[in-house]
Design a protein around this motif. Structure first.
Motif, PDB file in Angstrom:
ATOM      1  N   ILE A 127       0.828  -1.211   0.000  1.00  0.00           N
ATOM      2  CA  ILE A 127       0.000   0.000   0.000  1.00  0.00           C
ATOM      3  C   ILE A 127       0.863   1.262   0.000  1.00  0.00           C
ATOM      4  N   ASP A 128       1.880   1.256   0.827  1.00  0.00           N
ATOM      5  CA  ASP A 128       2.673   2.478   0.976  1.00  0.00           C
ATOM      6  C   ASP A 128       3.521   2.802  -0.253  1.00  0.00           C
ATOM      7  N   TYR A 129       3.608   1.872  -1.208  1.00  0.00           N
ATOM      8  CA  TYR A 129       4.507   2.094  -2.348  1.00  0.00           C
ATOM      9  C   TYR A 129       3.750   2.206  -3.663  1.00  0.00           C
ATOM     10  N   ASN A 130       2.440   2.468  -3.580  1.00  0.00           N
ATOM     11  CA  ASN A 130       1.666   2.726  -4.791  1.00  0.00           C
ATOM     12  C   ASN A 130       1.625   1.536  -5.745  1.00  0.00           C
ATOM     13  N   VAL A 131       1.644   0.323  -5.190  1.00  0.00           N
ATOM     14  CA  VAL A 131       1.564  -0.887  -6.009  1.00  0.00           C
ATOM     15  C   VAL A 131       0.127  -1.405  -5.935  1.00  0.00           C
ATOM     16  N   SER A 132      -0.342  -2.025  -7.021  1.00  0.00           N
ATOM     17  CA  SER A 132      -1.724  -2.525  -7.064  1.00  0.00           C
ATOM     18  C   SER A 132      -2.020  -3.488  -5.910  1.00  0.00           C
ATOM     19  N   ILE A 133      -3.208  -3.373  -5.366  1.00  0.00           N
ATOM     20  CA  ILE A 133      -3.666  -4.261  -4.295  1.00  0.00           C
ATOM     21  C   ILE A 133      -5.072  -4.758  -4.664  1.00  0.00           C
ATOM     22  N   GLY A 134      -5.643  -5.625  -3.860  1.00  0.00           N
ATOM     23  CA  GLY A 134      -6.944  -6.156  -4.269  1.00  0.00           C
ATOM     24  C   GLY A 134      -7.791  -6.679  -3.122  1.00  0.00           C
ATOM     25  N   THR A 135      -9.074  -6.833  -3.388  1.00  0.00           N
ATOM     26  CA  THR A 135     -10.021  -7.482  -2.489  1.00  0.00           C
ATOM     27  C   THR A 135     -10.393  -8.824  -3.125  1.00  0.00           C
ATOM     28  N   ILE A 136     -10.479  -9.874  -2.313  1.00  0.00           N
ATOM     29  CA  ILE A 136     -10.861 -11.190  -2.855  1.00  0.00           C
ATOM     30  C   ILE A 136     -12.080 -11.686  -2.076  1.00  0.00           C
ATOM     31  N   PHE A 137     -13.042 -12.309  -2.774  1.00  0.00           N
ATOM     32  CA  PHE A 137     -14.214 -12.831  -2.047  1.00  0.00           C
ATOM     33  C   PHE A 137     -14.666 -14.185  -2.589  1.00  0.00           C
ATOM     34  N   ALA A 138     -15.283 -14.952  -1.683  1.00  0.00           N
ATOM     35  CA  ALA A 138     -15.825 -16.267  -2.033  1.00  0.00           C
ATOM     36  C   ALA A 138     -17.204 -16.386  -1.381  1.00  0.00           C
ATOM     37  N   ILE A 139     -18.172 -16.897  -2.125  1.00  0.00           N
ATOM     38  CA  ILE A 139     -19.538 -17.027  -1.588  1.00  0.00           C
ATOM     39  C   ILE A 139     -19.995 -18.491  -1.685  1.00  0.00           C
ATOM     40  N   TYR A 140     -20.516 -18.980  -0.571  1.00  0.00           N
ATOM     41  CA  TYR A 140     -21.027 -20.362  -0.472  1.00  0.00           C
ATOM     42  C   TYR A 140     -22.475 -20.323   0.001  1.00  0.00           C
ATOM     43  N   ARG A 141     -23.171 -21.454  -0.159  1.00  0.00           N
ATOM     44  CA  ARG A 141     -24.474 -21.610   0.499  1.00  0.00           C
ATOM     45  C   ARG A 141     -24.244 -22.091   1.921  1.00  0.00           C
ATOM     46  N   ARG A 142     -25.101 -21.731   2.824  1.00  0.00           N
ATOM     47  CA  ARG A 142     -24.929 -22.180   4.204  1.00  0.00           C
ATOM     48  C   ARG A 142     -25.201 -23.681   4.311  1.00  0.00           C
ATOM     49  N   LEU A 143     -24.602 -24.328   5.304  1.00  0.00           N
ATOM     50  CA  LEU A 143     -24.864 -25.741   5.582  1.00  0.00           C
ATOM     51  C   LEU A 143     -25.806 -25.867   6.773  1.00  0.00           C
ATOM     52  N   SER A 144     -25.702 -24.919   7.698  1.00  0.00           N
ATOM     53  CA  SER A 144     -26.514 -24.950   8.925  1.00  0.00           C
ATOM     54  C   SER A 144     -27.965 -24.592   8.589  1.00  0.00           C
ATOM     55  N   PRO A 145     -28.898 -24.907   9.504  1.00  0.00           N
ATOM     56  CA  PRO A 145     -30.322 -24.672   9.208  1.00  0.00           C
ATOM     57  C   PRO A 145     -30.649 -23.196   8.969  1.00  0.00           C
ATOM     58  N   ASP A 146     -31.553 -22.958   8.039  1.00  0.00           N
ATOM     59  CA  ASP A 146     -31.994 -21.584   7.719  1.00  0.00           C
ATOM     60  C   ASP A 146     -32.526 -20.876   8.951  1.00  0.00           C
ATOM     61  N   GLY A 147     -32.367 -19.586   8.954  1.00  0.00           N
ATOM     62  CA  GLY A 147     -32.966 -18.775  10.012  1.00  0.00           C
ATOM     63  C   GLY A 147     -32.041 -18.568  11.198  1.00  0.00           C
ATOM     64  N   GLU A 148     -31.153 -19.561  11.458  1.00  0.00           N
ATOM     65  CA  GLU A 148     -30.241 -19.428  12.612  1.00  0.00           C
ATOM     66  C   GLU A 148     -29.005 -18.630  12.218  1.00  0.00           C
ATOM     67  N   ARG A 149     -28.176 -18.253  13.234  1.00  0.00           N
ATOM     68  CA  ARG A 149     -26.878 -17.638  12.932  1.00  0.00           C
ATOM     69  C   ARG A 149     -26.005 -18.687  12.252  1.00  0.00           C
ATOM     70  N   GLY A 150     -25.159 -18.294  11.319  1.00  0.00           N
ATOM     71  CA  GLY A 150     -24.251 -19.245  10.666  1.00  0.00           C
ATOM     72  C   GLY A 150     -23.187 -19.735  11.636  1.00  0.00           C
ATOM     73  N   THR A 151     -22.465 -20.785  11.236  1.00  0.00           N
ATOM     74  CA  THR A 151     -21.463 -21.408  12.114  1.00  0.00           C
ATOM     75  C   THR A 151     -20.105 -21.449  11.424  1.00  0.00           C
ATOM     76  N   LEU A 152     -19.091 -21.816  12.209  1.00  0.00           N
ATOM     77  CA  LEU A 152     -17.744 -21.978  11.639  1.00  0.00           C
ATOM     78  C   LEU A 152     -17.770 -23.016  10.511  1.00  0.00           C
ATOM     79  N   GLN A 153     -18.545 -24.082  10.705  1.00  0.00           N
ATOM     80  CA  GLN A 153     -18.614 -25.145   9.678  1.00  0.00           C
ATOM     81  C   GLN A 153     -19.114 -24.592   8.341  1.00  0.00           C
ATOM     82  N   ASP A 154     -20.000 -23.606   8.382  1.00  0.00           N
ATOM     83  CA  ASP A 154     -20.474 -22.983   7.138  1.00  0.00           C
ATOM     84  C   ASP A 154     -19.305 -22.370   6.361  1.00  0.00           C
ATOM     85  N   CYS A 155     -18.302 -21.908   7.122  1.00  0.00           N
ATOM     86  CA  CYS A 155     -17.158 -21.223   6.491  1.00  0.00           C
ATOM     87  C   CYS A 155     -16.087 -22.202   6.017  1.00  0.00           C
ATOM     88  N   LEU A 156     -16.156 -23.447   6.522  1.00  0.00           N
ATOM     89  CA  LEU A 156     -15.098 -24.421   6.192  1.00  0.00           C
ATOM     90  C   LEU A 156     -15.588 -25.382   5.106  1.00  0.00           C
TER      91      LEU A 156
END
Ligand code: FDP
Length: 342
Positions: A127-156
């Motif tokens: 960042i400090d040297y004016n070199v290109s940087i980036g944002t990376i993202f990944a989207i999955y469907r949840r594994l845990s039941p709908d309506g509840e808060r998601g879990t670590l397993q959803d992320c793994l």
């Protein structure tokens, strides 16, 4: 003189909505997440272009619109993405490279059916040297039941389960490149109107590769297979014409360039006096989403043994050796690692 307009002008919003039409049952949630990520990209870009001014503004006690003192850019990017997505009811849980644990959706907001992992500002040592940087993202469907808060397993989840992935590159221009499984598409930000416009539809990695990209400073710590592979890429074995070397040291920028030109980027495992370690790059936040993009563009990504997308993560911040680019080049790495390292 009559002017002809060769290309239509398509905004990212219009494009994402048009893609959604291929799925009559789609709720529009994924479309909404992708659109919010593009918005995050615009907000982060507007900050990165002022990066060199942050200290000057900070030293005068300048506050931003939320009344906060000027922050480090990677934390700003992290909070921007979280705050755009925590209240929409589309996500069950998030995880960011900046945090040890998953980011739970606050109780006051509904939990949705998707899971998002992101690296808010990759390549931050640049960042400090004016070199290109980036944002990376990944989207999955949840594994845990709908309506509840998601879990670590959803992320793994293994990368194969991903429904969409992409990156935003803050370079000489700002670009969003994403795939929701129907090819890879790139949009360039027109800063004068504040819109991402479709500039690179259906990106496919060129068949004739140009570059290999690796931090060759670490060569003394590589296995025999990785050393031999590098010599093969350089054409030293005489079997093929050598490739040229390009290494920025900013993952999104290196992978983006090779996607456009053809080539291979790798960050191998190293053998240190303490034993072998798995390189530097994070499986869930960096390797897997870029692997999804590479495969959608006709390329391939591996940890030197198997497809990155087939690896079941054990922990959020797990690292993996990473080879990504033209299929034949990455498969050649696997072949030589098998041959020399067993
Ligand atoms: P950085 O340390 O600047 O955040 O994932 C981190 C990363 O950058 C990648 O963007 C980049 O490809 C890699 O590390 C560079 O590592 P080396 O300096 O070890 O080559």
């Amino acid at each position: 003189m009559t002017r002809t307009f060769a290309q239509q002008i398509t905004t990212i919003e219009r494009f994402i909505l048009d893609q959604q039409r291929h799925f009559p049952d789609a709720s529009g949630d994924l479309t909404g997440i992708l659109y919010d990520l593009a918005l995050a990209g615009k907000i982060i870009a507007s900050r990165t272009t002022r990066a060199g001014l942050a200290e000057i503004l900070g030293s005068t006690g300048e506050e931003n619109v939320q009344g906060e003192v000027v922050q480090k850019l990677d934390l700003f990017a992290d909070q921007t993405i979280f705050r755009l997505n925590d209240h929409t009811g589309r996500l069950a849980i998030m995880a960011s490279e900046e945090h040890g644990d998953p980011l739970v959706i606050p109780d006051r907001y509904p939990a949705g059916k998707y899971v998002m992992l992101f690296d808010p500002l990759d390549g931050s040592s640049n960042i400090d040297y004016n070199v290109s940087i980036g944002t990376i993202f990944a989207i999955y469907r949840r594994l845990s039941p709908d309506g509840e808060r998601g879990t670590l397993q959803d992320c793994l989840q293994p990368g194969r389960k991903m429904v969409a992935a992409g990156y935003i590159i803050y370079g000489s221009s700002t670009m969003t490149v994403y795939s929701s499984g129907q090819g890879v598409h790139g949009f360039t930000l027109d800063p004068s109107v504040g819109e991402f416009l479709l500039s690179h539809p259906n990106i496919t990695i060129p068949a004739q590769p140009k570059y290999y990209s690796v931090n060759q400073g670490y060569q003394p710590g590589w296995s025999t297979g990785v050393k031999k592979y590098t010599e093969w890429l350089q054409g030293i074995s005489g079997q093929n014409k050598g490739l040229s070397l390009r290494y920025i040291g900013s993952l999104v920028a290196d992978v983006h360039r090779n996607l456009m030109t053809g080539g291979v980027f790798y960050y191998p495992a190293e053998i240190t006096p303490e034993g072998k370690h798995a390189g530097k790059l994070r499986l869930a936040y960096e390797a897997a989403p870029l692997a999804f993009i590479a495969e959608q563009a006709g390329g391939y990504a591996s940890d030197g043994v198997r497809s990155i997308l087939d690896i079941q993560p054990d922990s959020l911040h797990q690292r993996a050796p990473f080879y990504i680019g033209n299929k034949e080049l990455v498969q050649k790495a696997e072949e030589m690692i098998r041959q020399y390292d067993g």
